[in-house]
Design an enzyme around this catalytic site. Structure first.
Site, PDB file in Angstrom:
ATOM      1  N   GLY A  12       0.835  -1.209   0.000  1.00  0.00           N
ATOM      2  CA  GLY A  12       0.000   0.000   0.000  1.00  0.00           C
ATOM      3  C   GLY A  12       0.862   1.248   0.000  1.00  0.00           C
ATOM      4  O   GLY A  12       1.962   1.236   0.535  1.00  0.00           O
ATOM      5  N   ARG A  22      13.151  10.383  -3.338  1.00  0.00           N
ATOM      6  CA  ARG A  22      14.020  11.533  -3.623  1.00  0.00           C
ATOM      7  C   ARG A  22      15.310  11.447  -2.810  1.00  0.00           C
ATOM      8  O   ARG A  22      16.411  11.666  -3.339  1.00  0.00           O
ATOM      9  CB  ARG A  22      13.273  12.820  -3.278  1.00  0.00           C
ATOM     10  CG  ARG A  22      14.090  14.095  -3.388  1.00  0.00           C
ATOM     11  CD  ARG A  22      13.193  15.265  -3.025  1.00  0.00           C
ATOM     12  NE  ARG A  22      13.890  16.537  -3.054  1.00  0.00           N
ATOM     13  CZ  ARG A  22      14.540  17.047  -2.015  1.00  0.00           C
ATOM     14  NH1 ARG A  22      14.618  16.362  -0.883  1.00  0.00           N
ATOM     15  NH2 ARG A  22      15.122  18.225  -2.115  1.00  0.00           N
ATOM     16  N   ASP A 128       0.117   2.810   8.696  1.00  0.00           N
ATOM     17  CA  ASP A 128      -0.444   2.029   9.801  1.00  0.00           C
ATOM     18  C   ASP A 128       0.440   1.956  11.053  1.00  0.00           C
ATOM     19  O   ASP A 128      -0.030   1.557  12.111  1.00  0.00           O
ATOM     20  CB  ASP A 128      -0.751   0.596   9.331  1.00  0.00           C
ATOM     21  CG  ASP A 128      -1.835   0.566   8.268  1.00  0.00           C
ATOM     22  OD1 ASP A 128      -2.718   1.442   8.308  1.00  0.00           O
ATOM     23  OD2 ASP A 128      -1.804  -0.329   7.394  1.00  0.00           O
ATOM     24  N   ALA A 187     -10.881  12.820  22.088  1.00  0.00           N
ATOM     25  CA  ALA A 187     -12.005  11.880  21.964  1.00  0.00           C
ATOM     26  C   ALA A 187     -12.423  11.381  23.342  1.00  0.00           C
ATOM     27  O   ALA A 187     -11.622  11.397  24.286  1.00  0.00           O
ATOM     28  CB  ALA A 187     -11.596  10.707  21.077  1.00  0.00           C
ATOM     29  N   GLU A 188     -13.668  10.957  23.433  1.00  0.00           N
ATOM     30  CA  GLU A 188     -14.166  10.440  24.704  1.00  0.00           C
ATOM     31  C   GLU A 188     -13.809   8.964  24.880  1.00  0.00           C
ATOM     32  O   GLU A 188     -13.561   8.500  25.992  1.00  0.00           O
ATOM     33  CB  GLU A 188     -15.693  10.621  24.784  1.00  0.00           C
ATOM     34  CG  GLU A 188     -16.129  12.009  25.228  1.00  0.00           C
ATOM     35  CD  GLU A 188     -15.743  13.125  24.277  1.00  0.00           C
ATOM     36  OE1 GLU A 188     -15.778  12.899  23.045  1.00  0.00           O
ATOM     37  OE2 GLU A 188     -15.384  14.222  24.746  1.00  0.00           O
ATOM     38  N   HIS A 216     -21.870  16.387  23.157  1.00  0.00           N
ATOM     39  CA  HIS A 216     -21.442  15.562  22.026  1.00  0.00           C
ATOM     40  C   HIS A 216     -20.398  14.570  22.512  1.00  0.00           C
ATOM     41  O   HIS A 216     -19.854  14.735  23.612  1.00  0.00           O
ATOM     42  CB  HIS A 216     -20.829  16.440  20.927  1.00  0.00           C
ATOM     43  CG  HIS A 216     -19.612  17.158  21.399  1.00  0.00           C
ATOM     44  ND1 HIS A 216     -19.664  18.397  21.995  1.00  0.00           N
ATOM     45  CD2 HIS A 216     -18.315  16.789  21.428  1.00  0.00           C
ATOM     46  CE1 HIS A 216     -18.448  18.766  22.347  1.00  0.00           C
ATOM     47  NE2 HIS A 216     -17.612  17.815  22.015  1.00  0.00           N
TER      48      HIS A 216
HETATM   49  P1  ATP Z   1       1.024  -2.939   3.441  1.00  0.00           P
HETATM   50  O1  ATP Z   1       1.379  -2.854   4.911  1.00  0.00           O
HETATM   51  O2  ATP Z   1       0.677  -1.627   2.872  1.00  0.00           O
HETATM   52  O3  ATP Z   1       0.021  -4.015   3.147  1.00  0.00           O
HETATM   53  P2  ATP Z   1       3.052  -4.748   2.596  1.00  0.00           P
HETATM   54  O4  ATP Z   1       4.415  -4.554   2.047  1.00  0.00           O
HETATM   55  O5  ATP Z   1       2.949  -5.510   3.883  1.00  0.00           O
HETATM   56  O6  ATP Z   1       2.380  -3.329   2.679  1.00  0.00           O
HETATM   57  P3  ATP Z   1       1.971  -6.982   1.098  1.00  0.00           P
HETATM   58  O7  ATP Z   1       0.844  -7.046   0.129  1.00  0.00           O
HETATM   59  O8  ATP Z   1       1.943  -7.877   2.275  1.00  0.00           O
HETATM   60  O9  ATP Z   1       2.114  -5.432   1.506  1.00  0.00           O
HETATM   61  O10 ATP Z   1       3.335  -7.297   0.306  1.00  0.00           O
HETATM   62  C1  ATP Z   1       3.698  -6.544  -0.828  1.00  0.00           C
HETATM   63  C2  ATP Z   1       4.406  -7.436  -1.799  1.00  0.00           C
HETATM   64  O11 ATP Z   1       5.597  -7.972  -1.184  1.00  0.00           O
HETATM   65  C3  ATP Z   1       3.612  -8.668  -2.235  1.00  0.00           C
HETATM   66  O12 ATP Z   1       2.697  -8.395  -3.266  1.00  0.00           O
HETATM   67  C4  ATP Z   1       4.736  -9.560  -2.711  1.00  0.00           C
HETATM   68  O13 ATP Z   1       5.175  -9.148  -3.994  1.00  0.00           O
HETATM   69  C5  ATP Z   1       5.856  -9.274  -1.705  1.00  0.00           C
HETATM   70  N1  ATP Z   1       5.812 -10.270  -0.610  1.00  0.00           N
HETATM   71  C6  ATP Z   1       4.895 -10.369   0.378  1.00  0.00           C
HETATM   72  N2  ATP Z   1       5.147 -11.430   1.164  1.00  0.00           N
HETATM   73  C7  ATP Z   1       6.244 -12.023   0.655  1.00  0.00           C
HETATM   74  C8  ATP Z   1       7.008 -13.194   1.014  1.00  0.00           C
HETATM   75  N3  ATP Z   1       6.676 -13.962   2.051  1.00  0.00           N
HETATM   76  N4  ATP Z   1       8.083 -13.501   0.257  1.00  0.00           N
HETATM   77  C9  ATP Z   1       8.433 -12.739  -0.802  1.00  0.00           C
HETATM   78  N5  ATP Z   1       7.740 -11.644  -1.202  1.00  0.00           N
HETATM   79  C10 ATP Z   1       6.665 -11.279  -0.484  1.00  0.00           C
END
Ligand code: ATP
Length: 319
Positions: A12, A22, A128, A187-188, A216
């Site tokens: 993400g 950069r 996150d 926040a409450e 509120h």
């Molecule tokens: P986010 O926290 O935003 O989800 P993320 O890096 O944890 O980010 P994932 O979808 O878990 O997101 O992983 C991104 C990419 O990393 C996957 O699409 C894959 O290409 C690669 N990847 C994930 N797990 C593995 C793994 N166990 N071994 C090798 N490559 C991986």
């Protein structure tokens, strides 16, 4: 000795990824190393979607949200054969090492590539704040700013109508965005994976606030805990407040990165390049007690995240 490095974003996106791209690019060029941008994560790597980067390739991106390189997911990268192919492609393009900006899934890919002979360094790019080995991730502060701006607006309208706003925020399985926003917005109630979900307690607290004359209330809740529309409806039924749910959603991922995220991304980018120059691979970068640090990805993935207990204590002391 490394002559050329690649940089990619994976998983993400988050505000500040551009600042990291950069930084990696400018620091490397200033150290005499060529840079190649790889579009669309590991998918773009396999497709050889490479762009040579000069200093001006990363001009005017510091303040931009998202990532100019694009991000993608490639589930097949879990397969060793695909990782081997990626390593061969990098060798063929004379790319000696790689900086991977993403979450812990992306770190696993970076570690697998390092085992195939291409040193990789991971930078924590996610709003996150759910990655071990760092106090803060790139994008967390900007997302927090967005949440605070939205909740401040919701409070204005909530107080005019004797409402209780239930605001769902992101964080995956990490409550940091919620508890930090809870403190910052006054926040409450804050509900996160760390606090657990006790519906009876929520109703009791809100009924008590209503009886005490409060006009509120704001409830901030992490995603993936409950259906917030149903919770708002129960608040309307069981307390004197009219419950209204707002799911902030992907708006939290956008926007110009805050100065704090730009600074963090720039500092981490520099550290990543310096480690690659030293011949280090399979590490990820963090910020711990305001110092830029690094640790082996394998260690980071095995270390459970420390819950931010002091922040929960503070929140409870302020309500
Ligand atoms: P986010 O926290 O935003 O989800 P993320 O890096 O944890 O980010 P994932 O979808 O878990 O997101 O992983 C991104 C990419 O990393 C996957 O699409 C894959 O290409 C690669 N990847 C994930 N797990 C593995 C793994 N166990 N071994 C090798 N490559 C991986």
């Amino acid at each position: 000795m490394i002559r050329k490095i690649g940089v990619l974003c994976s998983g993400g996106d988050s505000p500040g990824m551009n600042a990291a791209i950069r930084s990696v690019t400018r620091v490397a060029l200033n150290r005499g190393i060529e840079v190649v941008g790889i579009r669309n994560g590991y998918k773009g790597l396999i497709e050889k979607n490479f762009v040579p980067f000069g200093k001006t390739s990363v001009s005017e991106i510091l303040a931009r949200g998202g990532t100019i390189l694009g991000s993608a997911r490639l589930p097949e990268f879990k397969n060793e054969e695909v990782v081997k192919k990626a390593a061969d492609i990098l060798r063929e393009a004379k790319i000696d090492a790689l900086v991977v900006i993403g979450g812990d899934g992306s770190y696993k890919g970076a570690n697998a590539l390092t085992k195939q002979g291409i040193n990789c360094i991971g930078l924590p790019g996610t709003i996150d704040n759910d990655i071990s080995g760092t106090d803060y991730t790139i994008g967390f502060d900007t997302a927090l700013n967005t949440i605070v701006e939205c909740v401040d607006k919701l409070r204005d309208t909530s107080s005019s109508h004797h409402r209780c706003s239930v605001v769902e925020v992101m964080g995956n399985h990490c409550g940091d965005l919620a508890v930090f926003a809870g403190i910052s917005c006054g926040a409450e109630i804050v509900i996160t994976p760390e606090t657990g979900y006790d519906e009876e307690m929520i109703m009791e607290k809100l009924a008590h606030l209503d009886n005490a004359g409060k006009n509120h209330a704001i409830v901030i809740i992490s995603e993936k805990i409950t259906d917030v529309a149903a919770l708002a409806s129960k608040i309307s039924t069981n307390t004197g407040f009219a419950g209204r749910a707002t799911v902030l959603g992907h708006i939290q991922r956008g926007g110009s990165p805050s100065p704090s995220d730009r600074l963090l991304a720039s500092r981490m980018g520099e550290k990543a390049v310096d480690l690659l120059i030293e011949g280090v691979g399979g590490h990820c970068i963090g910020i711990v007690d305001n110092e830029i640090t690094s640790m082996p990805i394998e260690e980071a993935l095995q270390t459970p995240r420390k819950p931010k207990k002091a922040f929960y204590r503070l929140f409870n002391s302020l309500v």
